[in-house]
Design an enzyme around this catalytic site. Structure first.
Site, PDB file in Angstrom:
ATOM      1  CB  THR A 131       0.609  -4.051   6.236  1.00  0.00           C
ATOM      2  OG1 THR A 131      -0.775  -3.846   5.575  1.00  0.00           O
ATOM      3  CG2 THR A 131       1.183  -2.493   6.428  1.00  0.00           C
ATOM      4  CB  THR A 152      -1.012  -0.069   1.074  1.00  0.00           C
ATOM      5  OG1 THR A 152      -1.998  -1.030   1.210  1.00  0.00           O
ATOM      6  CG2 THR A 152      -1.664   1.310   1.373  1.00  0.00           C
TER       7      THR A 152
HETATM    8  N1  LIG Z   1      -1.604  -1.785   4.153  1.00  0.00           N
HETATM    9  C1  LIG Z   1      -1.017  -2.836   3.072  1.00  0.00           C
HETATM   10  O1  LIG Z   1       0.068  -2.787   2.708  1.00  0.00           O
HETATM   11  C2  LIG Z   1      -2.132  -3.822   2.660  1.00  0.00           C
HETATM   12  C3  LIG Z   1      -1.590  -4.154   1.110  1.00  0.00           C
HETATM   13  N2  LIG Z   1      -2.698  -5.120   0.686  1.00  0.00           N
HETATM   14  C4  LIG Z   1      -0.345  -5.191   0.969  1.00  0.00           C
HETATM   15  O2  LIG Z   1      -0.257  -6.073   2.063  1.00  0.00           O
HETATM   16  O3  LIG Z   1       0.323  -5.202   0.165  1.00  0.00           O
END
Ligand SMILES: NC(=O)C[C@H](N)C(=O)O
Length: 331
Positions: free
Chosen positions: A85, A14
């Site tokens: 994340t 993200t």
């Molecule tokens: N907040 C994030 O980074 C979530 C994203 N879907 C990932 O894990 O790449």
């Protein structure tokens, strides 16, 4: 004083995402992330190594990330890895095992909101990761929302809030306070040996969450389909059903076939202790191996590593009874 030389390895997530017709997708380069982050008193270089949502980060990408960290470790004082994340705790756990004895701090970070959005958490998280990479002892860390924790003890606990990660069963290493970057808990550094890159892992494993009514025959079905080891998230201290659906007996059958079974807990905090209740002892008597206070992320990645070294059930038992890199509390 000479400026610290730090490296950003960007992998997507993200933090680097942009709006597209199919939803948020990673699109910003590491250089763009650095520009949007604002200045820091370090000499920062960038390598874009992946551009993936972390739901698409798998063992193949772990190997690449580990190799890049390993190859660059003598050229920098610290490395920051920007990462989605969702699977960051798995990657950070695996890096702890693949890069034992790493000679510099390696800090994973990401964000809940893309860097290019006003009031995103990304600039603060990235800045924190660089400060941690410049200031902490060598190890694998995860920096998020004002806290720095050990990679192999971190878990994502919230889907959208900024405080998405927690340090499970050990205190945070460092925190941002009104005094600045406060180092709270230094882990005594194990004897300095050169880092050994070990990317031999066996990914034919499974992580199963027990629920009332779980049919233990499914465990054998996994093995019949190529599974070499299983982590079971049991109840509470490690309890497993044994009336009508005898999970403990099924574990014994697997162990006699040479398949190690690790008993972890569905509870996020505190340890498993299979000795306390009859429902735990039955599994223990059948040969289940306790994950103690490890996170499931650490348990499944450690199992891949152990099997990847060719360990049999006894070898895996000894491996899980040993603290390899701070991932488990033995006593
Ligand atoms: N907040 C994030 O980074 C979530 C994203 N879907 C990932 O894990 O790449």
């Amino acid at each position: 004083m000479e400026q610290k030389k730090l490296l950003l390895l960007s992998t997507g997530g993200t933090i680097a995402s942009v709006v597209s017709e199919s939803g948020l997708v990673p699109g910003e380069s590491g250089e763009q992330l650095i520009q949007m982050m604002g200045s820091l008193p370090y000499q920062i270089e960038v390598q874009d190594i992946l551009n993936l949502d972390s739901s698409n980060i798998q063992p193949e990408e772990w190997k690449l990330i580990a190799e890049k960290i390993y190859a660059n470790r003598h050229n920098y004082d610290g490395i920051v890895v920007s990462h989605g994340t969702d699977t960051m705790a798995y990657t950070a756990s695996m890096m702890t095992f693949m890069l034992q004895g790493i000679e510099i701090p390696v800090v994973f970070t990401g964000s809940q909101v893309p860097m290019n959005v006003a009031l995103s958490d990304a600039p603060d998280n990235l800045k924190l990761a660089f400060v941690a990479a410049a200031r902490l002892e060598p190890d694998i860390y995860l920096a998020f929302d004002g806290k720095v924790m050990r990679g192999c003890r971190s878990v994502k606990v919230r889907t959208t809030a900024f405080n998405a990660f927690e340090s499970v069963n050990v205190p945070v290493v460092a925190e941002v306070t009104s005094d600045g970057f406060e180092i709270k808990n230094k882990r005594p550094r194990p004897q300095a040996t050169a880092c050994v890159l070990n990317t031999n892992i066996d990914t034919n494993v499974s992580l199963v969450k027990l629920f009332p009514g779980f049919d233990p025959k499914l465990l054998q079905a996994m093995v019949d389909n190529g599974c070499h080891g299983i982590v079971i998230e049991a109840y509470g201290l490690g309890g497993m059903t044994f009336i009508r659906r005898n999970v403990a007996a099924a574990i014994g059958d697997l162990i006699r076939q040479g398949i190690p079974v690790i008993a972890a807990s569905q509870c996020l905090y505190e340890r498993s202790d299979l000795t306390r209740y009859e429902v735990g002892r039955q599994a223990l008597l059948e040969g289940a191996i306790s994950a103690r206070d490890m996170t499931s992320e650490s348990a499944i990645t450690k199992l891949m590593v152990g099997l990847g070294q060719g360990m049999d059930v006894d070898g895996i038992t000894a491996f899980f009874n040993t603290d390899i890199a701070g991932e488990v509390t033995i006593n």
